[in-house]
Design a protein around this motif. Structure first.
Motif, mmCIF file in Angstrom:
data_model
loop_
_atom_site.group_PDB
_atom_site.id
_atom_site.type_symbol
_atom_site.label_atom_id
_atom_site.label_comp_id
_atom_site.label_asym_id
_atom_site.label_seq_id
_atom_site.Cartn_x
_atom_site.Cartn_y
_atom_site.Cartn_z
ATOM 1 N N ARG A 30 -5.122 -0.223 -4.097
ATOM 2 C CA ARG A 30 -3.898 -0.990 -4.371
ATOM 3 C C ARG A 30 -4.078 -2.465 -4.029
ATOM 4 N NH1 ARG A 30 0.624 2.585 -5.071
ATOM 5 N NH2 ARG A 30 2.076 0.923 -4.465
ATOM 6 N N GLU A 31 -5.249 -2.979 -4.352
ATOM 7 C CA GLU A 31 -5.644 -4.333 -3.972
ATOM 8 C C GLU A 31 -4.673 -5.402 -4.473
ATOM 9 O OE1 GLU A 31 -9.510 -7.283 -4.683
ATOM 10 O OE2 GLU A 31 -9.414 -5.305 -5.607
ATOM 11 N N ILE A 32 -4.310 -5.316 -5.744
ATOM 12 C CA ILE A 32 -3.458 -6.363 -6.328
ATOM 13 C C ILE A 32 -2.055 -6.301 -5.745
ATOM 14 C CG2 ILE A 32 -2.458 -7.200 -8.491
ATOM 15 C CD1 ILE A 32 -4.996 -6.104 -9.887
ATOM 16 N N GLY A 40 0.823 -1.203 0.000
ATOM 17 C CA GLY A 40 0.000 0.000 0.000
ATOM 18 C C GLY A 40 0.855 1.249 0.000
ATOM 19 N N HIS A 41 0.187 2.383 -0.160
ATOM 20 C CA HIS A 41 0.888 3.664 -0.101
ATOM 21 C C HIS A 41 1.337 3.923 1.331
ATOM 22 C CE1 HIS A 41 1.542 8.029 -0.260
ATOM 23 N NE2 HIS A 41 1.658 7.894 -1.566
ATOM 24 N N SER A 42 2.479 4.578 1.481
ATOM 25 C CA SER A 42 3.034 4.806 2.820
ATOM 26 C C SER A 42 2.109 5.630 3.712
ATOM 27 C CB SER A 42 4.401 5.503 2.720
ATOM 28 O OG SER A 42 4.277 6.747 2.041
ATOM 29 N N HIS A 43 1.232 6.467 3.099
ATOM 30 C CA HIS A 43 0.325 7.306 3.877
ATOM 31 C C HIS A 43 -1.078 6.701 4.026
ATOM 32 C CE1 HIS A 43 3.065 10.799 2.504
ATOM 33 N NE2 HIS A 43 3.449 10.350 3.694
ATOM 34 N N SER A 44 -1.256 5.489 3.498
ATOM 35 C CA SER A 44 -2.567 4.850 3.552
ATOM 36 C C SER A 44 -2.936 4.501 4.990
ATOM 37 C CB SER A 44 -2.577 3.577 2.696
ATOM 38 O OG SER A 44 -3.798 2.881 2.847
ATOM 39 N N LYS A 45 -4.215 4.711 5.324
ATOM 40 C CA LYS A 45 -4.705 4.399 6.662
ATOM 41 C C LYS A 45 -5.348 3.013 6.728
ATOM 42 C CE LYS A 45 -5.564 9.272 7.782
ATOM 43 N NZ LYS A 45 -6.571 10.273 8.173
ATOM 44 N N ILE A 46 -5.346 2.311 5.600
ATOM 45 C CA ILE A 46 -5.948 0.976 5.553
ATOM 46 C C ILE A 46 -5.083 -0.010 6.331
ATOM 47 C CG2 ILE A 46 -6.532 -0.968 4.042
ATOM 48 C CD1 ILE A 46 -7.246 1.078 1.886
ATOM 49 N N THR A 47 -5.710 -0.812 7.170
ATOM 50 C CA THR A 47 -4.979 -1.837 7.910
ATOM 51 C C THR A 47 -5.347 -3.216 7.369
ATOM 52 O OG1 THR A 47 -6.725 -1.741 9.600
ATOM 53 C CG2 THR A 47 -4.725 -0.448 10.011
#
Length: 261
Positions: A199-201, A160-167
């Motif tokens: 950025r699922e894949i 994922g992106h470094s700033h993404s909040k997704i866990t």
């Protein structure tokens, strides 16, 4: 219908832009200024003006296919000054809304439309998206099992992106996949999925310690890339518009059954 939704559905305003225009006092409903985006309006009876221009309900819309190159962001502008898709698109498409996002390093089919209701419906759909993926290393049995059966990752930050909040992230079973090459150095496969998560894949393969070297979307539902050159656009074909119309009618029917507007 909410006022902000009405404006976004029937104009080139995004929902966020509609919210701002309303809150800034630029929207008039039946001659009166309304500054609350949640104001309810009757879509069939109301007369709405934004910045002095009447918003006219419309059923007509345009959808284009853009073969997005690597190195373009799917956003209106970037504070870091990086290139966006609107730097590559003709001026006549500057107000078009992208259907979802492809990340900076991903290329291929990106749909854009002048109707937010079309963009929203397609983004939230489970229509098939097909990608060609090149990964570093071999395709393992664990990867294939996850592609066939789906999986949930508690920590999906890798990829994922470094700033993404997704866990955490849950991956539905892939619609299908086809391995074209699997070797120690790198592998190539086509995958068909029905989701469009962030950025699922890249997150999927990162879970197995594998980096995605190249990623290209080659189709979205009935719309295929075919021979469209990188950085170029085209209109939907008659058959593609027909398939989209059928999809939208089904969506409207489903909304009516749910009692939604």
């Amino acid at each position: 219908m909410r006022l902000n939704k009405y404006i976004a559905h029937h104009s080139s305003y995004s929902r966020r832009e509609a919210d701002k225009a309303i809150q800034d006092g630029y929207a008039r409903v039946d001659g009166e200024i309304q500054d609350n985006p949640a104001t309810q309006v009757d879509e069939k009876e109301v007369i709405v003006y934004v910045s002095g221009k009447q918003i006219t309900p419309r059923d007509k819309y345009t959808v284009i296919v853009y073969n997005k190159p690597k190195g373009e962001l799917v956003t209106k502008s970037d504070p870091k000054g990086r290139r966006t898709i609107y730097d590559g698109l003709d001026k006549q498409y500057k107000h078009f809304i992208p259907v979802g996002r492809l990340d900076y390093a991903t290329e291929g089919v990106l749909l854009l439309t002048d109707a937010s209701k079309i963009a929203t419906a397609l983004m939230n759909s489970n229509l098939e998206r097909i990608y060609k993926v090149k990964i570093k290393g071999e395709i393992t049995s664990e990867m294939e099992s996850a592609m066939m059966n789906g999986m949930t990752i508690d920590d999906a930050s890798a990829g994922g992106h470094s700033h993404s909040k997704i866990t955490s992230m849950t991956f539905a079973p892939f619609i299908g996949y086809k391995i074209q090459k699997s070797e120690h150095n790198y592998s190539v496969l086509k995958i068909a999925i029905s989701e469009g998560q962030n950025r699922e894949i890249r997150r999927f393969f990162a879970h197995f310690g594998t980096d995605v070297a190249d990623l290209k979307r080659i189709s979205f539902a009935e719309v295929e890339l075919n021979n469209l050159p990188t950085g170029k656009t085209r209109f939907l074909s008659r058959s593609e518009y027909s398939a989209l119309t059928t999809f939208m009618k089904a969506e409207q029917k489903l909304k009516r059954e749910r009692g939604e507007k």
